[in-house]
Design a protein around this motif. Sequence first.
Motif, short mmCIF file in Angstrom:
data_model
loop_
_atom_site.label_atom_id
_atom_site.label_comp_id
_atom_site.label_asym_id
_atom_site.label_seq_id
_atom_site.Cartn_x
_atom_site.Cartn_y
_atom_site.Cartn_z
N ALA A 1 7.61 -46.10 -74.50
CA ALA A 1 7.23 -45.70 -75.86
C ALA A 1 6.45 -44.39 -75.83
N GLN A 2 5.58 -44.25 -74.83
CA GLN A 2 4.79 -43.02 -74.73
C GLN A 2 5.67 -41.82 -74.44
N GLN A 3 6.69 -42.02 -73.60
CA GLN A 3 7.59 -40.91 -73.29
C GLN A 3 8.44 -40.53 -74.51
N LEU A 4 8.83 -41.52 -75.29
CA LEU A 4 9.54 -41.22 -76.53
C LEU A 4 8.61 -40.48 -77.50
N HIS B 1 7.41 -32.95 -79.61
CA HIS B 1 7.87 -31.57 -79.45
C HIS B 1 8.44 -31.03 -80.76
N GLY B 2 9.16 -31.89 -81.48
CA GLY B 2 9.78 -31.45 -82.72
C GLY B 2 8.91 -31.65 -83.95
N LEU B 3 8.01 -32.65 -83.93
CA LEU B 3 7.20 -32.97 -85.10
C LEU B 3 5.81 -32.36 -85.05
N GLY B 4 5.38 -32.00 -83.85
CA GLY B 4 4.04 -31.44 -83.70
C GLY B 4 2.96 -32.47 -83.50
N LYS B 5 3.30 -33.76 -83.65
CA LYS B 5 2.32 -34.82 -83.44
C LYS B 5 3.08 -36.12 -83.19
N PRO B 6 2.42 -37.10 -82.56
CA PRO B 6 3.10 -38.38 -82.31
C PRO B 6 3.29 -39.18 -83.58
#
Length: 762
Positions: free
Chosen positions: A64-67, A73-78
């Motif tokens: 889950a952390q790797q996802l 990278h694309g959203l700027g935040k988790p």
Amino acid sequence: MSTKTLVCLLGYLLLGRAAGAQSVGNEYALIPYPTSLVPARGSFVVTAATRLAQPSGAKFASEAQQLQSLLAHGLGKPLTTTKLAAANSIALVYDPAITAPEGYRLTITPQRVTLAAKEPAGMFRAVQTIRQLLPPTIEKSGKAPPLRLPAVQIQDQPAYAWRGMHLDVARHFFSVEYLKKYIDLLALYKFNKLHLHLTDDQGWRIEIKKYPELTTLGAWRQLNNQDSSCIRKSKDNPDFALDPKHLRQRNGHTEYGGFYTQQQLRDIVAFAAARHIEVIPEVDMPGHMMAALRAYPTLSCTGSATWGKEFSVPLCPCNESTYEFAENVLSEVAALFPSRYVHIGADEVEKTTWAQASACTELMQREGIKDVNGLQSYFVRRIERFLQSKGKKMIGWDEVLDGGVDAATTVMYWRSWVPDAPARAARNGNQVIMTTNNPLYFDYLPDKNSIDKVYHFAVTPAGLSAKEAKAILGAQANLWTETVPTENRADYMVAPRLTALAEVVWTNKPNYAGYLQRLKQHYARLAQLGVHYRVPDLSGFAEESVFTTSTTLAVQKPLANLSLRYTTDGSAPTPASPVLDKPLPISQPTTVKLAAYTPEGLKGDTYTINYKQQNYAEPVHAQAAAGLTASYFDGYFPKSAAMQQATAKGSAVVNAIAVPKQAETDKFGVQFRGYLDVPETGIYTFYLTCDDGGILRIADRLVVDNGGLHSAIEKSGQVALGKGLQPFALDFVEGGGGYTLLLQYSLNGSPPQPIPAGWLRH
């Protein structure tokens, strides 16, 4: 059932049928291709409002952390996390019904995404599938297009348990950062093994605390002939320049080297383990030990570190001090690497010093050992018992079979010229990993046929019984680095070839045409990852081209976004050279040099096309019988011309361009002589693939020069021939280690094909 529902169901089934043939759109450009993929309509859009659901708790916390890191990278935040798999969520779900190791199920609808697995390894493979379905820009932090995942239903599992890549860090050394980049690339394509070749004659790369001089002395060398070869090649290609990070000045000499501390290796192993890749260490013994013997020369039978007739002087298997050293080293190795495997090599052992040592004569008499091969078996068995005491399984190259080996040993089959080795190992009870030198030695120069050869490699060899086939664990490709001194060159040698192997060892129903289409979508991702891949081959020409009055150079580009640059003054093309964006007319002898550039600035191979003007060769008039004369020679011929001074061992008449069986030895040469009965006047293109070297002359004209000692590569040339008998001469040499010889032709742009037997006359 409503009409609308029926229409949707029929469309779904039709899409599924198409997916079974891998004829799906670019949005499903997955490598390796899944076991089952059924496209659906629509897509799921990942936004800042999307939630990451973990209803299974912490079981898949690492995945889950790797996802999260990928999507950030694309959203700027988790993403915000939740335990509830509701609408607009991506859920990681435990599914005990998925029994296949590394198996997973992926369901994407416009409402939600569900990744299901039983084991963390399976969940990680599912995350990598998500990664490939997202746009390539997801690989880097920063602005990315909308994160759309195409709707799909995937059920997936690997065909083979061993899906490996190898990296030799002994001949040339690579940084910790590069190893992590390499591991991440393997993870993307669902490999699960990294075979790390840590020691060899040219360098000892692993810190052993009990023997510090293995690294203070053995990790460094004065520049050798391999380094000199790389330096010469670097004048034309900077990727061959020795990396200054691995050079030092000592006692007035330049030395090359480096090593990994034990803490660095623990870090590498942990990085790989998080990606469910097992790192298998190789410490080569009893041969390939010159780096160790430079530090501790008394471990050899001669008390020195020197070269024998073919290979370096090995450890002495007849002194107890050798086993004390080996066991101490392997104890530290076993503690560093959690893998159940330790590879000891045990290949290419120079045994002449053993035959001359009195200690070995005494040991052989005491133990009833018949010959020096038996001595190697004695050494291997003792090391294996020690590794077993540490809870490890031993791997050795297939030479371990020669003197006899226990069934517990895992055998890596590499010698393609010993075709019965996998079956012998299987009958002996050994498990086998297929890593055949041709086509799975990725240090062999790639050409336009390399990917095809890898993709069509038979992981389970033909002719094995069902029981024997169960012994095949899988396959791996090896990158030996004698002439691979930089990270860029390593990238070039493995990518994109590794993608073909990834599919062969994962997918139960490979489809080459589908793979080639999907591969085109992966070059942009490789570029985002900073991989200096080999730009795919240009086509539409021969290296040696001819014309009678005029011709046209019309290059076929494998990727539409490539920019072609060319010169006609003998200089190498650069980004500032003229653009070749339309057919180039040729009306006089000239040399065109051509290279392709990617949008990111990556340069492909430079092609040299020599144009000659020829008249159609007049045929000869002679009485000729069917077939060619093949005269064969025993011995080592670095160049085919050396056969002119040798005496033929014998000759035979052959009805195909093939080496006569009676000519086959470890090192040999063959001269094919006769005529080609050309059926029509025209300009013929010939394609000569050789391992090692070959020179083709037709009508007393040099057509293809593929000489020298090298791996199987194809070269092409043209010749203008009149209808009738044309003198034919092909010289072929094999320098040892298995051979390849293939001659094909084409006329007027036809696909290459074998020369018909009816054309061959003598």
